[in-house]
Write an enzyme that holds these catalytic residues in place. Structure first.
Site, short mmCIF file in Angstrom:
data_model
loop_
_atom_site.label_atom_id
_atom_site.label_comp_id
_atom_site.label_asym_id
_atom_site.label_seq_id
_atom_site.Cartn_x
_atom_site.Cartn_y
_atom_site.Cartn_z
N ASP A 51 0.81 -1.22 0.00
CA ASP A 51 0.00 0.00 0.00
C ASP A 51 0.84 1.27 0.00
OD1 ASP A 51 -2.27 -1.65 0.18
OD2 ASP A 51 -2.04 -1.77 2.34
N GLN B 82 2.24 -6.00 -3.14
CA GLN B 82 2.67 -6.10 -1.73
C GLN B 82 3.94 -5.28 -1.51
OE1 GLN B 82 1.76 -9.51 -3.24
NE2 GLN B 82 -0.21 -8.62 -2.81
N LYS C 204 1.78 2.17 -5.24
CA LYS C 204 2.37 1.66 -6.49
C LYS C 204 1.49 1.98 -7.70
CE LYS C 204 2.66 -2.42 -4.46
NZ LYS C 204 2.49 -2.14 -3.02
N GLY D 283 -4.13 -4.50 -4.01
CA GLY D 283 -5.19 -3.52 -4.22
C GLY D 283 -4.53 -2.25 -4.70
N HIS D 284 -4.54 -2.03 -6.02
CA HIS D 284 -3.85 -0.86 -6.56
C HIS D 284 -4.88 0.17 -7.02
CE1 HIS D 284 -0.06 -3.48 -7.41
NE2 HIS D 284 -0.35 -3.35 -6.14
P1 IMO Z 1 -0.71 -4.17 -2.29
O1 IMO Z 1 -0.28 -4.72 -3.63
C1 IMO Z 1 -0.88 -4.61 2.01
C2 IMO Z 1 -0.96 -8.70 3.63
C3 IMO Z 1 -2.23 -9.16 4.31
C4 IMO Z 1 -1.63 -10.08 5.36
C5 IMO Z 1 -0.47 -10.75 4.61
C6 IMO Z 1 -0.79 -12.11 4.05
O2 IMO Z 1 -1.99 -3.43 -2.31
O3 IMO Z 1 0.39 -3.40 -1.64
P2 IMO Z 1 -2.19 -12.90 1.95
O4 IMO Z 1 -3.64 -12.76 1.63
O5 IMO Z 1 -1.29 -12.29 0.93
O6 IMO Z 1 -1.80 -14.32 2.27
O7 IMO Z 1 -1.99 -12.08 3.32
O8 IMO Z 1 -0.14 -9.86 3.56
N1 IMO Z 1 -1.13 -8.20 2.24
C7 IMO Z 1 -1.08 -6.89 1.91
N2 IMO Z 1 -0.92 -5.79 2.66
N3 IMO Z 1 -0.96 -4.48 0.67
C8 IMO Z 1 -1.08 -5.57 -0.11
O9 IMO Z 1 -1.02 -5.50 -1.45
C9 IMO Z 1 -1.18 -6.85 0.50
N4 IMO Z 1 -1.34 -8.12 0.05
C10 IMO Z 1 -1.29 -8.93 1.12
O10 IMO Z 1 -2.92 -8.10 4.87
O11 IMO Z 1 -1.08 -9.32 6.40
MG MG Z 2 -3.01 -1.90 -1.67
#
Ligand code: IMO
Ligand code: MG
Length: 434
Positions: free
Chosen positions: A13, A223, A16, A40-41
C-alpha cells in the site's frame, strides 16, 4: 532493453498504482510477476478511480500490453469479474497476456485460507482470505493446477482429482466441513477456459521479445518488501517474493534485464493484517495518519495500522532489492503535524540495531529510536517543483534519503497524478554507465 521494476519497500500500500500511472505513457508492456488478487492498486486516471486487484495497472492504457507472468496466482473468477467490470467502463482486456504456467487459485484454496485463519485464532496472520497462501503451498508441493491445464480436460480432471482427494480429507476430517464436489469445480473452471484461452500464451517469450526490441517493460510489484516470503517478517508475510529478485523468478528474466529498480516508499509506515510493526502508533498521531491518509485497505476495507517512517526497514529493502531510486509517496499526509518522527534504529535489551535485526524476537520487541523533525504545517498539495516545497519538507526528504542511501527522485504530494514533484532525473543504472 529497458526493464524497469517497481516495488513496494514497506508492508504494501505504498501507492504503487499511482507510480504505474505516471510511468504508463512511456511503457509498452506492464507485467505482474508475483502475488494475486490480494493486491489492491488504486489508480486515478483523470476523473475516474480504478481499484485493481489482479490485473496489472497497465490494462487501463490501450497502448500497453498487460501481462500476468508465471509467478502470479490467478483466481479465474476474479480475473473475469475484473475484466467485465472494466469492459463496462469502456476498457478492453483484449491485449491481456496470461502465462500458461501461472497457477490457479481453486475454491478449496479460498476455503482453506479462511479455515486456517480461524483455526489459528489469536495466532492468525490476517490474510486477505483470497486463497493466496494455500495456492502457493500447492505449487511448492507440486500438486498445483496451472492455467494451461484449463485447456486439457483430461489433465485438468486428473490433477483436480489428486488435489481434491487431499483437500477433502482436510476439509472433512480436520475442519469438519462438507467435501467439495469435483464435477462442480470442473464445470465451473472449464467454463472459464473458453474465455481465457485467447489470452493464454508463453509470456516469458513475449517479455523477452519486447525487451530485445528495445520496448519499455515495467514489472509491477504487488505487496511490499517486508511481506516477502523469504526476507519479510515471516510468518506475517504473503506467500510470494516481493523483492526485486521476484521479478526474475516470477517473470522469467535475468537480473541483467532490469535497468532501474524503483522503490515506492510511503513517507510514513502502514501495515494491514497481523505481525510486528515497531513504529506503530496507537495514539492520536496514528489516528491522524489513518484519517489524513485515508488508510483503509483497497482489497478488504480494513483499517490500516499506521506509524512513523522506519528508516531501518526501508534501508533493508533498498539493500535486498538494490534499489536505484525511490519514489516517495503521501508526504502531504504529514502536513498536519507539528513534529514528525523517524525511526533511525531499534533498541533491544541494551543493544542498538541500525540494520534489520537477525532474529524475529528482537524485531517483535524492538523499541524504536526516534529522531524528530520540524513539521511544515502548510498545504503542500500545490507543489510542483522542489523549490515549491517548504524548507522543513525539503529537510525531511533529504534526511530520509541520507538514512536510506538511495536517491529520492520523485515525491507525491496528493492522490492525483499531477500532484507530484520531480526532484531528480531518473538514475542512470550502473549497467548503462559501464
Ligand atoms: P498491495 O499490492 C498490504 C498482507 C495481508 C496479510 C499478509 C498475508 O496493495 O500493496 P495474503 O492474503 O497475501 O496471504 O496475506 O499480507 N497483504 C497486503 N498488505 N498491501 C497488499 O497489497 C497486501 N497483500 C497482502 O494483509 O497481512
Ligand atoms: Mg493496496
Amino acid at each position: 532493453m529497458p526493464g524497469i521494476a517497481l516495488l513496494g519497500t514497506q508492508w504494501g500500500d505504498e501507492g504503487k498504482g499511482k507510480v504505474t500511472h505516471l510511468m504508463a505513457d512511456a511503457m509498452d508492456m506492464v507485467v505482474r510477476y508475483q502475488g494475486g488478487n490480494n493486491a489492491g492498486h488504486t489508480v486515478i486516471v483523470g476523473t475516474e478511480t480504478f481499484k485493481l486487484h489482479l490485473l496489472p495497472a497497465g490494462i487501463l492504457y490501450p497502448h500497453i500490453t498487460p501481462v500476468l507472468a508465471p509467478g502470479v496466482v490467478v483466481d479465474p473468477s476474479v480475473l473475469l469479474e475484473e475484466i467485465d467490470a472494466l469492459a463496462l467502463r469502456g476498457i478492453s482486456a483484449e491485449k491481456l497476456r496470461i502465462s500458461g504456467n501461472a497457477h490457479l487459485i481453486m475454491p478449496y484454496h479460498r476455503e482453506l485460507d479462511r479455515l486456517t485463519e480461524r483455526r489459528l485464532g489469536k495466532m492468525k496472520l490476517g490474510t486477505t482470505r483470497r486463497g493466496i497462501g494455500p495456492a502457493y503451498a500447492d505449487k511448492a508441493s507440486r500438486i498445483g493446477i496451472r492455467i494451461q491445464d484449463l485447456l486439457d480436460r483430461k489433465i485438468f480432471t486428473e490433477k483436480l482429482d489428486v488435489a481434491l482427494r487431499e483437500k477433502n480429507l482436510l476439509l472433512t476430517k480436520i475442519y469438519g466441513r462438507l467435501p467439495m464436489n469435483a464435477d462442480a469445480i470442473l464445470q465451473e473452471y472449464l467454463g472459464y477456459a473458453d474465455r481465457l484461452e485467447p489470452h493464454i500464451t508463453d509470456t516469458v517469450a513475449e517479455v523477452h521479445t519486447a525487451l530485445d526490441a528495445g520496448k519499455n517493460v515495467l514489472f509491477e510489484g504487488a505487496q511490499g518488501m517486508l511481506l516477502d516470503l523469504d526476507h519479510g517478517t515471516y510468518p506475517f508475510v504473503t506467500s510470494s517474493n516481493c523483492v526485486a529478485g521476484g521479478v526474475c523468478t516470477g517473470a522469467g528474466v535475468g537480473p541483467r534485464m532490469i535497468d532501474r529498480i524503483i522503490g515506492v516508499t510511503k513517507a510514513y509506515t502502514t501495515r494491514v493484517g497481523e505481525g510486528p510493526f515497531p513504529t506503530e502508533d496507537l495514539g492520536p498521531d496514528g489516528d491522524l495518519l489513518v484519517e489524513r491518509g485515508a488508510e483503509f485497505g483497497a482489497t478488504t476495507g480494513r483499517k490500516r495500522r499506521c506509524g512513523w517512517f522506519d528508516a531501518v526497514i526501508v534501508r533493508y529493502a533498498a539493500r535486498v532489492s538494490s534499489l536505484t531510486e525511490i519514489f516517495l509517496t503521501k508526504i502531504d499526509v504529514l502536513s498536519a503535524f507539528d513534529r514528525i518522527k523517524v525511526c533511525v534504529g531499534y533498541e533491544h535489551e541494551g543493544k542498538i540495531y541500525e540494520t534489520f535485526p537477525p532474529h524475529q524476537t528482537i524485531f517483535h520487541k524492538a523499541v524504536p529510536i526516534y529522531k524528530e523533525f520540524e513539521g511544515w504545517r502548510t498545504d503542500i498539495s500545490g507543489a510542483r517543483s522542489w523549490a515549491d516545497l517548504p524548507k522543513a519538507a525539503q529537510t525531511y526528504v533529504e534526511s530520509l534519503e541520507q538514512m536510506v542511501g538511495v536517491p529520492i527522485t520523485q515525491i507525491s504530494v496528493g492522490a492525483e497524478a499531477t500532484e507530484t514533484v520531480t526532484r531528480l532525473a531518473p538514475v542512470t543504472p550502473r549497467s548503462a554507465q559501464a
